[in-house]
Design an enzyme around this catalytic site. Structure first.
Site, PDB file in Angstrom:
ATOM      1  N   ASP A 110     -11.705  58.500  16.597  1.00  0.00           N
ATOM      2  CA  ASP A 110     -12.274  56.547  16.399  1.00  0.00           C
ATOM      3  C   ASP A 110     -13.833  56.446  16.994  1.00  0.00           C
ATOM      4  O   ASP A 110     -14.046  55.646  17.283  1.00  0.00           O
ATOM      5  CB  ASP A 110     -11.409  54.920  16.346  1.00  0.00           C
ATOM      6  CG  ASP A 110     -10.935  55.411  15.052  1.00  0.00           C
ATOM      7  OD1 ASP A 110     -11.146  56.507  13.984  1.00  0.00           O
ATOM      8  OD2 ASP A 110     -10.112  54.013  14.399  1.00  0.00           O
ATOM      9  N   ASP A 168       0.950  45.918  16.794  1.00  0.00           N
ATOM     10  CA  ASP A 168       2.498  46.666  16.963  1.00  0.00           C
ATOM     11  C   ASP A 168       3.889  45.050  16.908  1.00  0.00           C
ATOM     12  O   ASP A 168       4.784  45.767  16.032  1.00  0.00           O
ATOM     13  CB  ASP A 168       2.291  46.625  18.075  1.00  0.00           C
ATOM     14  CG  ASP A 168       1.777  46.239  19.276  1.00  0.00           C
ATOM     15  OD1 ASP A 168       1.325  44.937  19.117  1.00  0.00           O
ATOM     16  OD2 ASP A 168       1.089  46.498  20.279  1.00  0.00           O
TER      17      ASP A 168
END
Length: 514
Positions: free
Chosen positions: A116, A269
């Site tokens: 990214d 997460d």
């Protein structure tokens, strides 16, 4: 006593007992986790779950013929290795080379680099690195997006949408500064292959730069406690704990069944782990497997990291509390563990009470007549918490005083982050990638434990909140020394000094002004 002062004294006494009640909750939680983690030492994961090596070894039998080798390789599951990164000039080579060196049949593994990066030079360097490994017959994919929507969660989600990724059984995830050993997959995948109820296997982090400065040594102490006690106890008792976002292997079907990656918080997460737990999946922590990584070595980078972790967890609590309560697929015991222990005590109470009690209430009680704190709350509870933290880090006992003072300063930022998450303010989803230095950690950043970072070179190295709290503590300590009778001033002066040191940037390593 004047009515106004009497009202202040009454409010302060109420705050004292509220903090003592919260502190008792923390002691009980720490004792419970400590005992559970010690019990887990006697029943290692290989004894609790089935584990058998993959047939012929992950590298295959070198003496077998082509037909036998192909048949053995076919028994290996397809594994995707995802490496999300963002402008990681210093560490991209380390993570990619470590992933490409993983021992696994070459036709059963795919390395996926999710870049990214917004810096075109870094993007070109990463792509060239991937092309270099591809020329060595490594099955590596270089994937980019035209935006950073969802940050890491968005990148992982997009990576799983590729056809080749959907054909994989398991996905290993490594942040850009993580360097797994070559046998990582051969040690973790068998747990998932032979135990279909396990959603993911989390391994322990190891730090290549823990001895760079005092701040990194303190971080290591905190993270060692997190892995040795929090993760170990959660895995042993509840088969639940928060995924650490890296150095772990997920079952792809568990990700899909749980709704995939979501970018609604900065702890994607933990979000996925909680949702998977509510679907009845079990988690396994294996502390014997360690993956090298890097600790943030500048105070600013560490502040950003802690804000993201603390704020995201509190925000997730806000978003998922009702969903946990109304869930019908898990037991009341697991719901209690999720709501009370995992979220409320550790993610909300801990940052709030640490700052309010030790940095606000105790100093203020030294100035207000008629307010006293029981010795068990002032001494025994903090001592008990410290001892339970230190018992799993015997090699760092000499650093415990520094750890206490440092954590009390950081509790101010964690409290603010937790409130931002609970109230879902405009800063609740702030995402700043943790700055890394890569190989520089072993040379340019090799500094003494408390070397000043020359704050006058850059205004951003002066932290006003720390300085203001230090001024408040100095006033309270001086009053207690001259006019008070509590004798708290010794502790308060030490804590004020810690706020001054960190407020003027005399912590961490030297870095160029950004």
């Amino acid at each position: 006593m004047p009515p106004a002062l009497a009202a202040v004294a009454w409010a302060l006494r109420a705050a004292v007992w509220a903090c003592l009640a919260a502190s008792a909750m923390l002691v009980a939680e720490a004792a419970y986790m400590g005992l559970a983690s010690l019990a887990a030492l006697w029943r290692r994961p290989q004894r609790r779950y089935r584990w058998e090596p993959m047939p012929g070894g992950a590298g295959g039998d070198v003496e077998a013929g082509p037909a036998e080798a192909a048949a053995a390789a076919a028994e290996f599951p397809m594994v995707l290795v995802q490496i999300p990164m963002y402008n990681e000039r210093e560490v991209y080579k380390l993570s990619i080379s470590a992933a490409c060196a993983l021992t696994w049949p070459p036709d059963r593994i795919i390395i996926q680099v999710l870049d990214d990066s917004t810096d075109p030079i870094i993007k070109e360097l990463v792509e060239l690195e991937c092309l270099g490994w591809a020329s060595k017959k490594i099955n590596i994919k270089y994937e980019v997006r035209n935006n950073r929507k969802g940050y890491k969660a968005g990148a992982l989600k997009k990576g799983m949408e590729h056809i080749y990724a959907q054909q994989c059984d398991f996905v290993a995830i490594f942040d850009a500064d993580f360097q797994p050993e070559s046998d990582f997959l051969s040690k973790t995948i068998p747990f998932l292959v032979h135990n279909p109820k396990i959603a993911f296997v989390q391994t322990r982090w190891e730090f290549v730069n823990y001895d760079v400065c005092l701040m990194t040594r303190i971080q290591k102490m905190s993270l060692d406690y997190h892995f040795k006690v929090e993760q170990e106890s959660g895995s042993f008792v509840h088969s639940f704990f928060g995924f650490n976002g890296t150095a772990g292997v997920w079952r792809v079907s568990a990700i899909n069944q749980s709704g995939g990656w979501k970018d609604r918080t900065t702890v994607e997460d933990m979000d996925l782990a909680v949702r998977a737990s509510l679907k009845g999946w079990e988690f396994l922590y294996v502390g014997d497997i360690r993956v090298k990584s890097e600790l943030p070595s500048t105070f600013q980078a560490y502040r950003h990291q802690q804000h993201r972790w603390t704020c995201g967890a509190a925000n997730l609590f806000r978003k998922m509390a009702w969903e946990i309560i109304t869930n019908k697929e898990v037991s009341i015991w697991k719901k209690h563990h999720l709501l009370y222990s995992f979220f409320f005590v550790r993610r909300v109470i801990a940052p709030l009470v640490t700052f309010l009690f030790y940095c606000v209430v105790i100093p203020l009680s030294a100035m207000v007549p008629g307010v006293s704190i029981p010795v068990w709350g002032l001494f025994y509870i903090p001592t008990a918490i410290t001892c339970m933290s230190a018992i799993r880090n015997p090699g760092s006992l000499h650093l415990m005083p520094f750890w206490i003072l440092f954590e009390n300063v950081m509790s101010m930022h964690r409290m603010r982050a937790a409130l931002n998450g609970l109230l879902e303010t405009a800063h609740a989803n702030d995402w700043v990638v943790t700055e890394k230095v890569g190989d520089l950690a072993m040379d340019d950043l090799d500094v003494p434990l408390l070397e000043p970072v020359k704050p006058t070179e850059c205004v951003e190295r002066i932290y006003i909140p720390e300085i203001l709290v230090a001024l408040y503590l100095l006033i309270c300590a001086s009053y207690d020394l001259v006019l008070g009778s509590h004798k708290y001033y010794l502790y308060i002066y030490l804590q004020a000094f810690a706020f001054i040191v960190m407020g003027f940037g005399f912590v961490g390593t030297r870095t160029p002004c950004s």
